[in-house]
Design a protein around this motif. Structure first.
Motif, PDB file in Angstrom:
ATOM      1  N   ASP A  38       0.816  -1.214   0.000  1.00 14.34           N
ATOM      2  CA  ASP A  38       0.000   0.000   0.000  1.00 14.34           C
ATOM      3  C   ASP A  38       0.852   1.267   0.000  1.00 14.34           C
ATOM      4  N   GLU A 231     -11.847  -2.716   6.670  1.00 11.06           N
ATOM      5  CA  GLU A 231     -10.831  -1.749   6.257  1.00 11.06           C
ATOM      6  C   GLU A 231     -10.249  -2.093   4.891  1.00 11.06           C
ATOM      7  N   GLU A 232      -9.994  -3.386   4.687  1.00 12.29           N
ATOM      8  CA  GLU A 232      -9.377  -3.798   3.432  1.00 12.29           C
ATOM      9  C   GLU A 232      -9.649  -5.283   3.209  1.00 12.29           C
ATOM     10  N   VAL A 234      -8.143  -7.879   0.356  1.00 11.35           N
ATOM     11  CA  VAL A 234      -7.189  -7.825  -0.749  1.00 11.35           C
ATOM     12  C   VAL A 234      -6.428  -9.139  -0.879  1.00 11.35           C
ATOM     13  N   ARG A 236      -2.980 -10.511  -1.600  1.00 17.36           N
ATOM     14  CA  ARG A 236      -1.587 -10.058  -1.630  1.00 17.36           C
ATOM     15  C   ARG A 236      -0.676 -11.068  -2.337  1.00 17.36           C
ATOM     16  N   TYR A 243      -9.044  -7.221   6.613  1.00 18.32           N
ATOM     17  CA  TYR A 243      -8.691  -6.381   7.760  1.00 18.32           C
ATOM     18  C   TYR A 243      -9.953  -5.775   8.365  1.00 18.32           C
ATOM     19  N   GLU A 253      -6.184  -8.757  11.272  1.00 13.33           N
ATOM     20  CA  GLU A 253      -6.169  -9.299   9.917  1.00 13.33           C
ATOM     21  C   GLU A 253      -6.487 -10.792   9.979  1.00 13.33           C
TER      22      GLU A 253
END
Length: 296
Positions: A38, A231-232, A234, A236, A243, A253
């Motif tokens: 990020d 929050e997120e 994603v 990776r 999150y 997380e």
């Protein structure tokens, strides 16, 4: 569903000091040498056992100009790492040899890393099946895994209900454990109304392990149904992540166990040079130029 702690991520001021402590003193392997996905101008270091197993991973974001932290309303405290049974005397001598200050209580040693993050070493009946090979620490004496963390929150009951009602952790005398008892979270009440300040040694988040990426998807659906603030969410590449903030405001997380760190590097040379997920590969030249080299 949750299979212990996946990793702990904190902030460090200096790569060289951080690497000396975790790799040369504690004997962990730098398994992934990358950047914050990020914020590509921030280094992200992953230490663990030889193969980078979930549950062994301590990760650090390097922030050279970071200031001091202030622990107030909500913050993560010490983390607990397991060492094999009957090895506390070995670790006591090793810490003394490296002039690392610590406190001893039975078979438990309490110390700080160079950024003042608190660490507890305690004996557990386990062996390391994936020992690192770069260190002089014998395989049978190496760190086993992360087994716990301290949560300092304004309302421990609310935090406990968050984990037990939604994510399947169990409360045992005020301590949260996953069903396989791979890890624990000790909850401590805080009284300050001030917001904690992130700084050197601050733990940014703690991640818990889910077996597959599909399990993370299912947890995301659960979070949506319960109107949790996400929050997120994603992928990776090394693992998939969700999150969420727990009631006290701490960042949690949930990460998949796989596919792991060998998807873009051979096992034998993991961590030797800058590794980037495929979606950042086109920025490699920019990243290496920013850091003045390939970060090897």
């Amino acid at each position: 569903m949750i299979k212990g702690i996946h990793h702990v991520s904190a902030l460090t001021k200096s790569f060289s000091e951080n690497h000396h402590f975790y790799s040369e003193i504690l004997g962990l392997r730098l398994v992934k040498n990358t950047v914050n996905q990020d914020n590509i101008h921030m280094r992200h270091l992953f230490y663990g056992d030889y193969i980078g197993s979930p549950g062994t991973l301590l990760t650090f974001f390097e922030v050279p100009r970071i200031g001091s932290s202030y622990d107030e309303r909500a913050f993560f405290g010490k983390i607990t790492l397991g060492i094999p049974t009957d090895t506390s005397s070995y670790w006591e001598k090793r810490l003394n040899d490296f002039a690392i200050s610590f406190q001893k209580d039975g078979q438990t040693l309490t110390l700080q890393d160079p950024d003042t993050m608190g660490i507890i070493l305690t004996e557990i009946p386990a062996t390391n099946s994936n020992p690192t090979i770069h260190t002089d620490i014998p395989a049978e004496k190496q760190l086993v895994r992360i087994i716990g963390a301290d949560y300092h929150v304004p309302d421990p009951a609310a935090t406990s209900q968050f984990f037990t009602n939604l994510f399947g952790l169990e409360s045992q005398n005020g301590v949260l454990v996953d069903r396989d008892e791979m890890s624990f979270a000790k909850l401590h009440a805080t009284t300050s109304d001030k917001k904690s300040r992130t700084g050197r040694g601050t733990i940014d988040h703690i991640a818990y392990t889910l077996e597959t990426k599909e399990a993370v998807d299912e947890l995301h659906d659960l979070a949506v149904r319960n109107d949790l603030k996400i929050e997120e969410f994603v992928d990776r590449e090394y693992f998939k992540s969700l999150y969420i903030r727990e009631p006290g405001g701490l960042r949690i997380e949930f990460a998949s166990a796989g596919p792991g760190f060998t998807i873009d590097e051979p096992l034998e040379t993991m961590g030797d040079r800058l590794a980037l997920p495929s979606f950042l590969e086109e920025k490699r030249t920019e990243i290496e130029t920013y850091f003045g080299g390939d970060l090897s």
